[in-house]
Design an enzyme around this catalytic site. Structure first.
Site, mmCIF file in Angstrom:
data_model
loop_
_atom_site.group_PDB
_atom_site.id
_atom_site.type_symbol
_atom_site.label_atom_id
_atom_site.label_comp_id
_atom_site.label_asym_id
_atom_site.label_seq_id
_atom_site.Cartn_x
_atom_site.Cartn_y
_atom_site.Cartn_z
ATOM 1 N N ASN A 141 0.912 -1.205 0.131
ATOM 2 C CA ASN A 141 -0.077 -0.133 -0.118
ATOM 3 C C ASN A 141 1.031 1.315 0.133
ATOM 4 O OD1 ASN A 141 -1.731 1.965 0.354
ATOM 5 N ND2 ASN A 141 -2.080 1.320 2.497
ATOM 6 N N TRP A 142 1.141 1.794 -1.087
ATOM 7 C CA TRP A 142 1.795 2.896 -1.193
ATOM 8 C C TRP A 142 1.353 4.399 -0.719
ATOM 9 C CZ3 TRP A 142 4.046 2.140 -7.030
ATOM 10 C CH2 TRP A 142 5.068 1.368 -7.134
ATOM 11 N N LYS A 143 0.085 4.058 -0.248
ATOM 12 C CA LYS A 143 -0.595 5.575 0.338
ATOM 13 C C LYS A 143 -0.121 6.562 -0.764
ATOM 14 C CE LYS A 143 -0.195 3.279 4.634
ATOM 15 N NZ LYS A 143 -0.174 3.363 6.036
ATOM 16 N N HIS A 203 -9.957 1.305 4.201
ATOM 17 C CA HIS A 203 -8.349 1.362 5.035
ATOM 18 C C HIS A 203 -8.549 2.234 6.190
ATOM 19 C CE1 HIS A 203 -4.356 2.508 6.155
ATOM 20 N NE2 HIS A 203 -4.026 1.555 5.462
ATOM 21 N N GLU A 243 -7.174 4.757 7.424
ATOM 22 C CA GLU A 243 -7.037 6.109 7.189
ATOM 23 C C GLU A 243 -8.109 6.676 6.537
ATOM 24 O OE1 GLU A 243 -3.086 5.654 5.293
ATOM 25 O OE2 GLU A 243 -2.384 4.935 7.341
ATOM 26 N N GLU A 270 -5.972 -5.058 10.005
ATOM 27 C CA GLU A 270 -4.931 -4.245 10.383
ATOM 28 C C GLU A 270 -5.284 -3.414 11.736
ATOM 29 O OE1 GLU A 270 -2.632 -2.733 6.677
ATOM 30 O OE2 GLU A 270 -4.505 -1.470 6.690
ATOM 31 N N GLY A 289 1.762 2.040 10.662
ATOM 32 C CA GLY A 289 2.582 3.386 10.784
ATOM 33 C C GLY A 289 3.493 3.642 12.183
ATOM 34 N N SER A 317 2.727 -2.128 10.547
ATOM 35 C CA SER A 317 4.262 -2.411 10.827
ATOM 36 C C SER A 317 4.776 -3.509 10.163
ATOM 37 C CB SER A 317 4.218 -1.843 12.418
ATOM 38 O OG SER A 317 4.090 -0.723 12.579
ATOM 39 N N GLY A 360 2.555 -1.206 4.204
ATOM 40 C CA GLY A 360 2.822 0.096 3.619
ATOM 41 C C GLY A 360 4.251 0.650 3.673
ATOM 42 N N GLY A 361 4.768 1.200 4.654
ATOM 43 C CA GLY A 361 6.228 1.790 4.443
ATOM 44 C C GLY A 361 7.155 0.914 4.066
HETATM 45 P P1 PGA Z 1 2.434 0.182 7.552
HETATM 46 O O1 PGA Z 1 0.864 0.382 6.918
HETATM 47 O O2 PGA Z 1 2.733 -1.204 6.998
HETATM 48 O O3 PGA Z 1 3.180 1.292 7.203
HETATM 49 O O4 PGA Z 1 2.373 -0.042 8.948
HETATM 50 C C1 PGA Z 1 -0.036 -0.552 6.563
HETATM 51 C C2 PGA Z 1 -1.179 -0.287 6.089
HETATM 52 O O5 PGA Z 1 -1.512 0.945 6.342
HETATM 53 O O6 PGA Z 1 -1.813 -0.893 5.146
#
Ligand code: PGA
Length: 256
Positions: A11-13, A96, A98, A172, A178, A217, A238-239
């Site tokens: 997930n590149w956000k 998601h 967010e 999640e 994050g 994470s 994500g990251g």
């Molecule tokens: P993260 O994000 O791996 O940076 O914690 C995961 C996500 O939001 O899908």
């Protein structure tokens, strides 16, 4: 239901330029020992076309990060499932945390988006997860069950009508996204078990119980352990999915 053993979904956000997308895919390995891993990347709307172009020989499926439920209409700022389909996109994340936290998404709006995607034969990665306060007040099971309720009803209905409904669930925990705080193995195992049991309890046949990904994470140094936990079918990352070298390592870990 799937020939893949594990799924690595990045997930590149709201990251990357088109140039960076090109570099990412040029550095991405097509190592034969990760053929068993289903590779997905979810990118921003402006990157989708370049991601499709540069991922062409890399066995990576490109997903959107969000999608409206209607096929077209007066919904300024939104992208429709038909528009994604037209581009050659395979599916989208839905709900998601967010999106739920900053853009007011609810279970109701997430289910509308899901149905819109399914009506256009696009796959859904449906995200759920509890907040820290909910975990601390022992409400995790209750929260996950309520987030799944309408989704499972819709899924069951479509299965019974033989309508398209490809689905992946991503667990999640909001407090792990994050933050560098990964859920403990036992917490992950319990949540994934509960999710699969909810589908089972609704009468979904074992071969149609969707894969469940863990997200929050995930890093190159913990994914080996996480992806081998019971009922964990991969990760939504994500990251650690932003650098090709890390994405390669995540695929290696998932292939073990
Ligand atoms: P993260 O994000 O791996 O940076 O914690 C995961 C996500 O939001 O899908």
């Amino acid at each position: 239901m799937s020939d893949f053993l594990k799924i690595v979904a990045g997930n590149w956000k709201m990251h990357k330029s088109r140039k960076e997308v090109e570099s990412f895919f040029s550095e991405l390995s097509s190592a034969s020992n990760t053929q068993s891993v289903r590779k997905i990347v979810a990118a921003s709307p402006t990157l989708l076309e370049s991601a499709l172009k540069f991922s062409a020989n890399k066995n990576v499926e490109i997903f959107a990060q969000n999608c409206h439920g209607e096929t077209q209409g007066a919904f300024t700022g939104e992208t429709s499932p038909a528009q994604l389909k037209d581009l050659g996109i395979k599916g989208s994340l839905v709900g998601h945390s967010e999106r739920r936290q900053y853009f007011g998404e609810t279970d109701e709006s997430c289910n509308k988006r899901t149905l819109g995607l399914w009506n256009n034969e696009l796959e859904v990665i449906y995200c759920i997860g509890e907040k820290l306060s909910e975990r601390e007040s022992h409400k995790t099971s209750q929260v996950l069950k309520s987030q799944l309720k309408e989704l499972i009803q819709n899924y069951k209905q479509r299965l019974s009508e033989n309508k398209y409904c490809q689905l992946i669930v991503a667990y999640e925990p909001v407090w792990a996204i994050g933050t560098g705080l990964t859920a403990e193995s036992a917490q992950i195992v319990d949540a994934h078990k509960l999710i699969k049991e909810e589908f089972k309890a609704a009468g979904i046949a074992p071969n149609r119980i969707p894969p469940v990904l863990y997200g929050g994470s995930v890093k190159t140094n913990n994914f080996n352990e996480i992806s081998s936990l019971s009922n964990v079918d991969g990760g939504l990352i994500g990251g650690a999915s932003l650098k090709a070298s890390d994405y390669n390592l995540l695929c290696q870990a998932a292939a073990k």
